[in-house]
Motif scaffolding. Sequence first.
Motif, PDB file in Angstrom:
ATOM      1  N   PHE A 139      46.665  44.457  40.331  1.00  0.00           N
ATOM      2  CA  PHE A 139      45.710  43.362  40.107  1.00  0.00           C
ATOM      3  C   PHE A 139      46.070  42.597  38.833  1.00  0.00           C
ATOM      4  O   PHE A 139      45.974  41.361  38.787  1.00  0.00           O
ATOM      5  CB  PHE A 139      44.289  43.919  39.988  1.00  0.00           C
ATOM      6  CG  PHE A 139      43.510  43.883  41.266  1.00  0.00           C
ATOM      7  CD1 PHE A 139      43.247  42.683  41.911  1.00  0.00           C
ATOM      8  CD2 PHE A 139      43.042  45.051  41.833  1.00  0.00           C
ATOM      9  CE1 PHE A 139      42.532  42.654  43.091  1.00  0.00           C
ATOM     10  CE2 PHE A 139      42.323  45.040  43.011  1.00  0.00           C
ATOM     11  CZ  PHE A 139      42.059  43.830  43.654  1.00  0.00           C
ATOM     12  N   GLY A 140      46.465  43.312  37.788  1.00  0.00           N
ATOM     13  CA  GLY A 140      46.874  42.635  36.560  1.00  0.00           C
ATOM     14  C   GLY A 140      48.098  41.771  36.763  1.00  0.00           C
ATOM     15  O   GLY A 140      48.175  40.648  36.243  1.00  0.00           O
ATOM     16  N   ALA A 141      49.067  42.282  37.551  1.00  0.00           N
ATOM     17  CA  ALA A 141      50.248  41.478  37.850  1.00  0.00           C
ATOM     18  C   ALA A 141      49.877  40.254  38.681  1.00  0.00           C
ATOM     19  O   ALA A 141      50.404  39.151  38.458  1.00  0.00           O
ATOM     20  CB  ALA A 141      51.283  42.332  38.594  1.00  0.00           C
ATOM     21  N   PHE A 193      38.826  38.695  42.633  1.00  0.00           N
ATOM     22  CA  PHE A 193      38.892  39.835  43.543  1.00  0.00           C
ATOM     23  C   PHE A 193      38.791  41.154  42.774  1.00  0.00           C
ATOM     24  O   PHE A 193      38.208  42.126  43.267  1.00  0.00           O
ATOM     25  CB  PHE A 193      40.183  39.791  44.348  1.00  0.00           C
ATOM     26  CG  PHE A 193      40.204  38.727  45.400  1.00  0.00           C
ATOM     27  CD1 PHE A 193      39.661  38.960  46.649  1.00  0.00           C
ATOM     28  CD2 PHE A 193      40.748  37.477  45.136  1.00  0.00           C
ATOM     29  CE1 PHE A 193      39.675  37.982  47.617  1.00  0.00           C
ATOM     30  CE2 PHE A 193      40.759  36.487  46.099  1.00  0.00           C
ATOM     31  CZ  PHE A 193      40.217  36.738  47.351  1.00  0.00           C
ATOM     32  N   LEU A 194      39.354  41.192  41.570  1.00  0.00           N
ATOM     33  CA  LEU A 194      39.262  42.401  40.758  1.00  0.00           C
ATOM     34  C   LEU A 194      37.814  42.727  40.428  1.00  0.00           C
ATOM     35  O   LEU A 194      37.369  43.879  40.573  1.00  0.00           O
ATOM     36  CB  LEU A 194      40.071  42.225  39.472  1.00  0.00           C
ATOM     37  CG  LEU A 194      39.892  43.314  38.411  1.00  0.00           C
ATOM     38  CD1 LEU A 194      40.414  44.653  38.912  1.00  0.00           C
ATOM     39  CD2 LEU A 194      40.584  42.910  37.113  1.00  0.00           C
ATOM     40  N   PHE A 195      37.049  41.726  39.979  1.00  0.00           N
ATOM     41  CA  PHE A 195      35.652  41.983  39.622  1.00  0.00           C
ATOM     42  C   PHE A 195      34.843  42.384  40.860  1.00  0.00           C
ATOM     43  O   PHE A 195      33.980  43.265  40.784  1.00  0.00           O
ATOM     44  CB  PHE A 195      35.043  40.737  38.977  1.00  0.00           C
ATOM     45  CG  PHE A 195      35.677  40.378  37.664  1.00  0.00           C
ATOM     46  CD1 PHE A 195      36.100  41.369  36.793  1.00  0.00           C
ATOM     47  CD2 PHE A 195      35.866  39.054  37.298  1.00  0.00           C
ATOM     48  CE1 PHE A 195      36.694  41.052  35.586  1.00  0.00           C
ATOM     49  CE2 PHE A 195      36.463  38.723  36.102  1.00  0.00           C
ATOM     50  CZ  PHE A 195      36.873  39.729  35.237  1.00  0.00           C
ATOM     51  N   GLY A 196      35.115  41.746  41.999  1.00  0.00           N
ATOM     52  CA  GLY A 196      34.412  42.120  43.224  1.00  0.00           C
ATOM     53  C   GLY A 196      34.720  43.550  43.637  1.00  0.00           C
ATOM     54  O   GLY A 196      33.820  44.314  44.018  1.00  0.00           O
ATOM     55  N   VAL A 248      31.626  38.821  46.557  1.00  0.00           N
ATOM     56  CA  VAL A 248      31.606  38.497  45.120  1.00  0.00           C
ATOM     57  C   VAL A 248      32.883  37.761  44.722  1.00  0.00           C
ATOM     58  O   VAL A 248      32.844  36.791  43.955  1.00  0.00           O
ATOM     59  CB  VAL A 248      31.429  39.780  44.291  1.00  0.00           C
ATOM     60  CG1 VAL A 248      31.650  39.500  42.807  1.00  0.00           C
ATOM     61  CG2 VAL A 248      30.049  40.368  44.520  1.00  0.00           C
ATOM     62  N   ALA A 249      34.024  38.214  45.246  1.00  0.00           N
ATOM     63  CA  ALA A 249      35.290  37.570  44.913  1.00  0.00           C
ATOM     64  C   ALA A 249      35.302  36.109  45.359  1.00  0.00           C
ATOM     65  O   ALA A 249      35.724  35.217  44.613  1.00  0.00           O
ATOM     66  CB  ALA A 249      36.444  38.327  45.554  1.00  0.00           C
TER      67      ALA A 249
END
Length: 640
Positions: free
Chosen positions: A196-198, A209-212, A398-399
Amino acid sequence: MNTATFKTTLSRLLARVSPHAAGLIVLLLCLLSLSLKVYIRYETSYLFFGDPTSATPTSDARSWNLHAMNLAEGRGFGDFTKLFESRNFVPPGHPFLMSIFYGWFGYRPDIAGWGVALLGALLPWITFLLTAEMFGRRAGCWAALLAAIYHPFAMFGFTLMSEPSVILATAIALWLWSRICRTQRRRDAILAGLVFGAAALVRPSALAFLFGCGLATLLLSTTTKRKLQLAGLLLVSAAILPSLWQVRNAAVHGERAFVYSSISARQAWTADNPLYSPSFYSRDAWHRTLWEHPEEGELKRIQRLQSETRAFRAEAPMQHAVGILWRIRPLLGIERPRTKSDGTYRWADSTWLFFQTIALLVLGAAGFLASTRTSIRHEHPAVCRSTTGLVWTTAFGVALALSVYGTGIYGASTRYRLPLEYAFFPFAGLALLSLQSATRHRWSRPLVVTCPHTERGMLLARRVGAAILAVVLCVVVIHSGRLLLQRSRALAAEPYQPTLQQAKIMKSLNVCGLLDELQKQEPRWVSRADIINEMKANYGALPTLNKSIIVWNARIIFPQYDARGNLRSGYAVIDPAVDSFGMQKLPLIPVRKGKRAGNWKVAYGDLVTLIARIDLAPQGRPAVPFLHVSGILPGLHSEP
């Protein structure tokens, strides 16, 4: 052979093939996806965002291309001040991917395009793995089929834009996160967070998408302690790579500041500026912002724009709210066919695109509703876990909401919607599976999907997916080491011994038919400093010096050749030196009409004297100047 023997033989054959049936089907879908991309590339609608004849990318692809060339040369990522504009704060993910192709195969946009197409052809496989983790193998096959034939994705198959990279990176991150719901292992959370960081370093939409996904992790059917551990590891590991990028930016600019992209800062400033409309952005505002304070560093400019943006929003909050709704509007558009006299762009029929997009959105919406009444059972040797569809609905809902809101803040283009459209594929696969089940059962019955922990039909697919991920990681690590090694061996300063006399230059100008015009222009010998000073004084424009004839020292890099071996296109580093970075690479376009002078069979790195006409806006908008070259003389000259 009697009937019984035939049935026995057939059953044995199917017993051998069936464990790998899903993998074989998805492999065929990947080949179908690649075939569709190739067909579109050479037969119908090719979205290159560049000129195929000169191999010069346009639009955002031009910026990605220049940064990728810097990396491939071992010159870092914009560590030094640029010539005409500075773009240190840009997402580095896509240029890094492009630099892999340029570093191993040379500056070959065609090979880079094929590399993008081959990576994009893996999307059905990743989609199958993601959807199979969410809703089972059958839904995964449906989703993979949709991903293979979806025309808007195929149109970007060979492009140098960042859309294919961010779609694939986000898909891999979502697949790795979906594994957490089945395994609930900490190492899976860490791996998903790193990817996700990449993906966030390719485009910030991955953060939505990470927060979702982080929020949905708290809804898993496990202990509260385990849920908090998984969500925390996911978010912390996702912050590692973006944090390292912020450390790099602080080292370059000598000041700590949380800045992701200079482009986003300008877009937010333009969107909330009361002098301009609430549309995507104004070209006038874009370039006025860039050249408002010519001597201002990029970080200081970004901080000034952020401060002014906050003031705009405080003074007119209602205008800001209305502007958000207005800027979301392009997400509802459909790509339209375009025609150009030179045939550069060939786009598909918009009716077919409209049908596919609407069909995906309708199926995805139906899948969102169906997922709320779907139960997923993960059979484990020790325990049988159940996951409700609410987990997936929360993560992707959410994303999408955060992505749409971010679009309203920074502005949108129709192609920005593509990463968001990918979120609908798993749910569209579930909708088709629900329709299939409705033919045998009542629609009102809740759908129960069983995902055996050791399902034989998933063995091939999962093993190939893991192998693909391992290969990608190995390539990234090896290429990173290669770039660091090249960076430590920076190019030495170019020799500046003058080898050309003015008489030779005047003779070549006469051969090109430019001597008389040169004698009349003022100043006669236009220098690079003259160009920069006039651009600074006119917000990036060249009111008097545009179309001037120039005679400049240069180093040829990334040349492209025609059938006779002569230079067809390339870039030139003007006044070559060890710190010649970024925007100092000016695109070369040989003149098509008129006589030429000098030696056009140049090689990468040759030091030459260019006779050219400077053109600031060949594409109809201010940018970095192009050089329409009439003469290439071996060697360097002293000032005429």
